[in-house]
Enzyme design. Structure first.
Site, PDB file in Angstrom:
ATOM      1  N   ASN A  89      56.031  36.757  42.832  1.00 35.67           N
ATOM      2  CA  ASN A  89      56.598  37.104  41.827  1.00 35.67           C
ATOM      3  C   ASN A  89      57.333  38.485  41.598  1.00 35.67           C
ATOM      4  O   ASN A  89      57.145  39.352  42.491  1.00 35.67           O
ATOM      5  CB  ASN A  89      55.557  36.659  40.637  1.00 35.67           C
ATOM      6  N   HIS A 117      46.937  55.260  54.562  1.00 39.40           N
ATOM      7  CA  HIS A 117      47.447  56.582  55.269  1.00 39.40           C
ATOM      8  C   HIS A 117      46.389  57.178  55.647  1.00 39.40           C
ATOM      9  O   HIS A 117      44.968  57.180  55.165  1.00 39.40           O
ATOM     10  CB  HIS A 117      47.959  57.251  54.174  1.00 39.40           C
ATOM     11  N   GLY A 146      48.270  38.763  37.918  1.00 40.61           N
ATOM     12  CA  GLY A 146      49.161  39.983  38.123  1.00 40.61           C
ATOM     13  C   GLY A 146      48.568  41.101  37.907  1.00 40.61           C
ATOM     14  O   GLY A 146      47.326  41.180  37.521  1.00 40.61           O
ATOM     15  N   ALA A 164      43.481  38.664  37.188  1.00 40.14           N
ATOM     16  CA  ALA A 164      44.546  39.754  36.535  1.00 40.14           C
ATOM     17  C   ALA A 164      43.970  41.019  36.882  1.00 40.14           C
ATOM     18  O   ALA A 164      42.908  41.446  36.165  1.00 40.14           O
ATOM     19  CB  ALA A 164      45.013  39.504  35.415  1.00 40.14           C
ATOM     20  N   LYS A 184      34.500  41.976  41.990  1.00 38.52           N
ATOM     21  CA  LYS A 184      33.131  41.359  42.166  1.00 38.52           C
ATOM     22  C   LYS A 184      33.328  39.891  41.776  1.00 38.52           C
ATOM     23  O   LYS A 184      34.506  39.296  41.047  1.00 38.52           O
ATOM     24  CB  LYS A 184      32.172  41.797  40.933  1.00 38.52           C
ATOM     25  N   ARG A 187      33.311  33.677  39.377  1.00 36.81           N
ATOM     26  CA  ARG A 187      32.905  32.261  39.653  1.00 36.81           C
ATOM     27  C   ARG A 187      33.063  31.759  41.240  1.00 36.81           C
ATOM     28  O   ARG A 187      33.850  32.451  42.012  1.00 36.81           O
ATOM     29  CB  ARG A 187      33.821  31.459  38.936  1.00 36.81           C
TER      30      ARG A 187
END
Ligand code: COA
Length: 199
Positions: A89, A117, A146, A164, A184, A187
């Site tokens: 996206n 890095h 997102g 998200a 974490k 579900r």
């Protein structure tokens, strides 16, 4: 073959990319880079997607996969392989080496990186210490929410979900939802109960 001729390799590299910028020069973006991309049928790369690619590494895009506007793909330290029906996206960023499977949805403003890095030498600036590439793999049928960040060397198992805004620092098993920073388990799918359960 070029590995045995490092000076010639550097010369070719400089022809394509400016010494301290990662964007290929204009002529290379027009005449070289587009011809090195392996595109599947029906795949789309929007015109404003930024492709910081070099010809010695791969960008493979499967059938009907889409790279949206303002996404950034950089394969300079490792190949980027994207399967079929996957969707990157707007403003998604992928820095190779990264393998993305089939039917993956990558939410806007998310990042998947296959490199880090080096920073351990305190006597030198970090930007002079080089990078270490470590393959990151997103298996088939994953949804990345997102604003998420998936760091180098991670594997996200099939049919998993990144909530998200997550920062994923450890690999995620299949059929698992993770969220937060560091991410974490929220579900996981229980195949005996046939439902998503809290951990
Ligand atoms: C993960 C998500 C799908 C919700 O899944 P769900 O199974 O319905 O989960 P719930 O809403 O029941 O929340 C379960 C737990 O996860 C937490 N949680 C939900 N979303 C979270 C997030 N983004 N980050 C951290 N924790 C989150 C909830 O607070 C809840 O915690 P609790 O058990 O302590 O109360 C949703 O929150 C999400 O992140 N969607 C992504 C949206 C997006 O990025 N869209 C872009 C379109 S491509």
């Amino acid at each position: 073959m070029l590995e045995n001729h490092p000076k010639f390799k550097l010369f070719l590299h400089r022809l394509i990319i400016h010494p301290y910028a990662s964007r290929p020069r204009l002529w290379a973006r027009i005449f070289v880079i587009p011809f090195g991309i392996k595109r599947g049928k029906g795949s789309i790369i929007r015109r404003s997607a930024r492709l910081d690619l070099i010809p010695s590494k791969k960008l493979v895009l499967g059938n009907r996969s889409i790279i949206e506007d303002y996404a950034l793909l950089n394969n300079q330290m490792g190949d980027i392989i994207i399967g079929d029906n996957s969707y990157i996206n707007t403003r998604g960023k992928i820095v190779g080496p990264v393998i993305i499977g089939n039917n993956v949805i990558m939410g806007g403003d998310s990042q998947i990186t296959g490199l880090t890095h080096n920073y351990k030498d305190v006597t030198r600036p970090i930007n002079q210490q080089g990078v270490t590439p470590t393959l990151t793999v997103i298996e088939d049928d994953v949804w990345i929410g997102g604003n998420s960040c998936i760091i180098q060397g991670i594997r996200i198992g099939t049919h998993s979900l990144i909530a998200a805004g997550s920062v994923v620092t450890k690999s995620v098993p299949p059929y698992t939802v993770v969220g937060g920073n560091p991410a974490k388990v929220i579900r996981r799918y229980d195949f005996d109960l046939k439902e998503w359960v809290k951990p």
